[in-house]
Write an enzyme that holds these catalytic residues in place. Structure first.
Site, PDB file in Angstrom:
ATOM      1  N   SER A   1       0.877  -1.181   0.000  1.00  0.00           N
ATOM      2  CA  SER A   1       0.000   0.000   0.000  1.00  0.00           C
ATOM      3  C   SER A   1       0.909   1.224   0.000  1.00  0.00           C
ATOM      4  O   SER A   1       2.108   1.120   0.296  1.00  0.00           O
ATOM      5  CB  SER A   1      -0.835  -0.008   1.288  1.00  0.00           C
ATOM      6  OG  SER A   1      -1.424   1.251   1.526  1.00  0.00           O
TER       7      SER A   1
ATOM      8  N   TYR B   1      -2.094  -1.435  10.569  1.00  0.00           N
ATOM      9  CA  TYR B   1      -2.028  -1.553   9.106  1.00  0.00           C
ATOM     10  C   TYR B   1      -0.692  -1.030   8.576  1.00  0.00           C
ATOM     11  O   TYR B   1      -0.017  -1.675   7.771  1.00  0.00           O
ATOM     12  CB  TYR B   1      -3.206  -0.777   8.511  1.00  0.00           C
ATOM     13  CG  TYR B   1      -3.422  -0.920   7.036  1.00  0.00           C
ATOM     14  CD1 TYR B   1      -4.266  -1.900   6.524  1.00  0.00           C
ATOM     15  CD2 TYR B   1      -2.804  -0.061   6.125  1.00  0.00           C
ATOM     16  CE1 TYR B   1      -4.484  -2.020   5.166  1.00  0.00           C
ATOM     17  CE2 TYR B   1      -3.007  -0.172   4.770  1.00  0.00           C
ATOM     18  CZ  TYR B   1      -3.862  -1.157   4.286  1.00  0.00           C
ATOM     19  OH  TYR B   1      -4.062  -1.269   2.924  1.00  0.00           O
TER      20      TYR B   1
END
Ligand SMILES: NC(=O)c1ccc[n+]([C@@H]2O[C@H](COP(=O)([O-])OP(=O)(O)OC[C@H]3O[C@@H](n4cnc5c(N)ncnc54)[C@H](O)[C@@H]3O)[C@@H](O)[C@H]2O)c1
Length: 248
Positions: free
Chosen positions: A130, A143
């Site tokens: 990401s 995350y």
């Protein structure tokens, strides 16, 4: 056209969003796809449509993956979840779950797949990281930690796998139009103290120069290229697809 005939591609989280788009792109290129997902029913449906197989699995149950042997020419580590909370309210069990699912399970799947890849002298590990693998945002401690860890794991895999014909790379999208993003709009509104209608312009797209979400098919097209023969010298790399977010 990338030809993946004869290749077996295991895609985790392949029943939805980016994983499903990757599975569709690989199947269209001739690969046999394995849809590995917690949601067995949808995995079965997608696999049947693509002429592949479903593997119903809880990838957060890392103890069950310790002795796994995985037959895969292409492994896409994609399954993931999000949880948005300030650190002082972040539930330790949820932090641990996210690390297991998004960092430990990719390690265990790579570990399970490498012996076969080494024996065949070919392998492609594609880690769906990401922009949060290379940048941080508030309220996403687990995350961001998992994705930064995945970046390291991908590079080590690249160094060990290179002499055996195995490449390992990350893809680093900005916000992609998937259920994962749709589910986090309410949480983002709450922690930022704004209405849900303002989450896209005021939280998700502030850093991006191009003011739209990434489409899953756009991510899949990059994954397809990484899986194919033209990317044979690409390894240990991280490819952003973030509308310019990380150019800042
Ligand atoms: N959507 C985005 O904006 C975005 C941006 C950058 C990176 N990513 C990454 O892309 C990946 C896929 O995200 P998405 O947006 O397509 O999400 P999604 O919610 O559409 O799909 C995730 C899939 O993972 C599966 N899954 C969840 N927990 C699992 C478990 N314990 N075991 C097995 N499967 C499990 C779900 O059932 C689902 O099919 C994630 O790693 C995410 O971090 C997403």
């Amino acid at each position: 056209m990338t030809d993946l005939s004869g290749r077996r591609a295991v895609v985790t989280g392949g029943a939805s969003g980016i994983g499903e788009a990757c599975a569709r792109a690989f199947a269209a290129a001739g690969a046999r796809v394995v849809i590995a997902d917690l949601n067995g029913e949808v995995a079965e449906r997608v696999a049947a449509e693509l002429g592949g197989e479903a593997w119903q699995v809880d990838l957060a149950d890392t103890a069950a993956l310790a002795d796994l042997e995985l037959e895969a020419d292409i492994l896409v580590n994609n399954a993931g979840i999000q949880h948005v909370r300030p650190i002082e309210e972040f539930e330790p069990e949820r932090f641990s779950l996210i690390l297991r699912l998004m960092l430990e399970s990719p390690f265990l799947l790579i570990r399970a797949a490498l012996p076969g890849m080494y024996a065949r002298g070919f392998g492609r590990v594609i880690n769906i990281s990401s922009v949060h693998g290379i940048r941080a945002s508030p309220f996403k401690s687990a995350y961001v930690s998992a994705k930064h860890g995945l970046e390291g794991l991908s590079k080590v895999t690249a160094l060990e796998g290179g002499p055996h014909g195995v490449t390992s790379n990350c893809i680093n999208p900005g916000y992609v139009r998937t259920p994962l993003v749709e589910k986090q709009v309410a949480d983002q509104a709450r922690v930022h103290g704004i209405p849900e209608s303002e989450v896209l312009p005021k939280v998700m797209l502030t850093e991006s120069s191009i003011k739209r979400l990434v489409e899953p098919a756009e991510v899949a097209s990059l994954a397809l290229w990484l899986a194919g023969p033209d990317a044979g010298m690409v390894t240990g790399a991280s490819y952003t697809m973030d509308g310019g977010w990380s150019a800042r």
